[in-house]
Enzyme design. Structure first.
Site, PDB file in Angstrom:
ATOM      1  CB  CYS A  40      -4.702  17.359 -17.221  1.00 25.91           C
ATOM      2  SG  CYS A  40      -4.241  15.662 -17.536  1.00 25.91           S
TER       3      CYS A  40
ATOM      4  CB  CYS B  95      -0.781  14.446 -15.231  1.00 24.47           C
ATOM      5  SG  CYS B  95      -1.555  14.467 -16.838  1.00 24.47           S
TER       6      CYS B  95
END
Lengths: 374, 77
Positions: B10, B13
């Site tokens: 995501c 991250c």
């Protein structure tokens, strides 16, 4: 923090898939950080300013709509415009204040702590604790799977784990602020109570069904290479910074939906006749509750977009239970989350999870419709 | 030095991985940066909140995207 952009049709892996701003941190501003004491002083001053502005919003909106724009106070357009000018800043201001407060509260919780507390907890009280921790613990919905595994490997019972996972998205600060701001604190409290109760009971039922063997096999056989307790000491200054970060993140993400939602709400407020929805969404139309739940599943919006529209629907004769069931379904039962959970749950357990939760929401809708004179 | 960035991919991250690279550049260090996005592997590392950063086997943070300053302190030792 569990909102997804409904305008992005692709199934994003998680709520955090919203555009982040990596550039923001590349060049830290070289100014001296405020001391903790100065932060408190500044915070108190801002709170006073907040209060002064907040109490002036209503007269200001009337003055702007009726005196400056010259609209008729009784006209459709006048009402819609005044509603919009009043509600938008009101809800945004409430949102900033509450998200900050919740940020401070959340800085005391972590998924690690929740896991430690719930580990080995048996039925009953474990579900209550799990639902409350689900609300208080900061975690991003893309962490749902790792968290699930973390809980299960720490011998948190399956049903207790579900109580946590159900409560976390359903009872969130954005939903509560919007309900409070647009429908009053009673509705917000009802919603919170109903959400927690649904999470507790649904988790309890899933636990009683003994579905452990319906987790994916690799989850059941997983062996951790020794978990490292990872505790962080936070000072007050850290907590304030953390809370400010959550305000920036959450308000930055939802403000547009709040504005659009209130805009739609204002249009309904001004133009749709009173009682217009009573026949199709009123409390006598029992089928409207299941219809609301079914409609809510594929809609993966955030509370920010749903509540303003709901408040306008309620005003035009929709029943409160039907409206709340719709909202719970939209934010508690979402397709992307099911897709993620499918990685750790076999189809049967996933179906049970969805079925039990949907039934719980149905019951909430019916009970509210039966007991509350709207 | 091995730096592992854990997360399903995501935005947070990705941001974390970017910051790790930025921090390494600033320090003029080279390290092996590994991205781990498989849930099973993440779980086996003992991490259950993402994004998480592991430096030489030690979990430095989990469940949030760390700041650049913070990452710089991990690279000192």
């Amino acid at each position: 923090m569990k909102e997804l952009n409904p305008l992005q049709p692709q199934v994003a892996p998680c709520a955090c898939s919203q555009e982040a701003e990596p550039a923001a941190q590349d060049t830290p501003a070289p100014r001296a950080p405020l001391s903790t004491r100065n932060k408190f002083v500044l915070g108190a001053a801002l709170l006073v300013v907040w209060g002064l502005v907040y109490w002036q919003l209503k007269p200001f909106s009337q003055w702007l709509a009726f005196s400056v724009f010259g609209l008729e106070p009784e006209s459709h357009l006048g009402e819609a415009v005044q509603f919009f000018i009043y509600d938008t800043p009101k809800v945004l201001m409430l949102l900033i204040l509450v998200v900050f407060g919740v940020g401070i509260l959340r800085s005391y919780f972590s998924p690690e702590a929740a896991r430690r507390i719930l580990s080995g907890k048996r039925k009953g009280f474990g579900h209550v604790l799990a639902a409350l921790l689900g609300v208080a613990t900061p975690f991003c919905s893309c962490s749902a799977v790792p968290l699930f595994i973390g809980f299960v490997t720490a011998s948190v019972p399956l049903g207790v784990t579900f109580s946590f996972l159900i409560a976390a998205p359903m009872v969130n600060e954005v939903a509560l602020v919007l309900l409070w701001g647009l429908l009053g604190w009673k509705v917000a409290l009802f919603y919170m109570g109903a959400g927690l109760l649904t999470a507790i009971v649904a988790g309890f039922i899933i636990g009683r069904l003994k579905m452990e063997k319906h987790m994916q096999d690799w989850v059941r056989h997983i062996r951790e290479n020794g978990t490292q307790e990872h505790a962080e000491d936070k000072t007050w200054s850290d907590r304030i910074d953390y809370a400010l970060g959550t305000v920036k993140e959450i308000v930055g993400k939802v403000w547009l939906y709040v504005v659009i939602g209130i805009g739609v709400g204002a249009a309904i407020h001004g133009y749709v006749p009173e009682g217009f929805l009573a026949s199709i969404m009123g409390k006598d139309a029992w089928w409207s509750v299941p219809a609301a739940v079914v409609l809510g599943v594929p809609m993966y919006s955030n509370a920010a977009g749903v509540v303003p529209v709901l408040s306008a629907l309620l005003e035009k004769g929709a029943a409160l239970g039907t409206a709340l069931a719709f909202m719970m379904s939209v934010i508690g039962l979402s397709l992307p989350e099911m897709v993620i959970l499918r990685k750790v749950l076999k189809l049967k357990l996933l179906a049970v999870f969805v079925g039990v939760l949907a039934c719980g929401i149905l019951v909430v809708g019916f009970v509210f419709n039966l007991t509350l004179a709207h | 030095m091995i730096i592992e960035v854990l997360g399903p991919g995501c935005a947070k991250c990705e941001e974390t991985a970017q910051l790790v690279h930025t921090a390494l550049d600033q320090k003029g260090l080279t390290a092996e940066v590994v991205k781990i996005s498989d849930f099973q592997e993440i779980a086996q590392k003992g991490v259950f909140a993402t994004p998480a950063v592991i430096v030489d086997g030690e979990i430095k943070c989990s469940g949030r995207a760390p700041g650049l300053e913070e990452i710089l302190t991990w690279l000192v030792s």
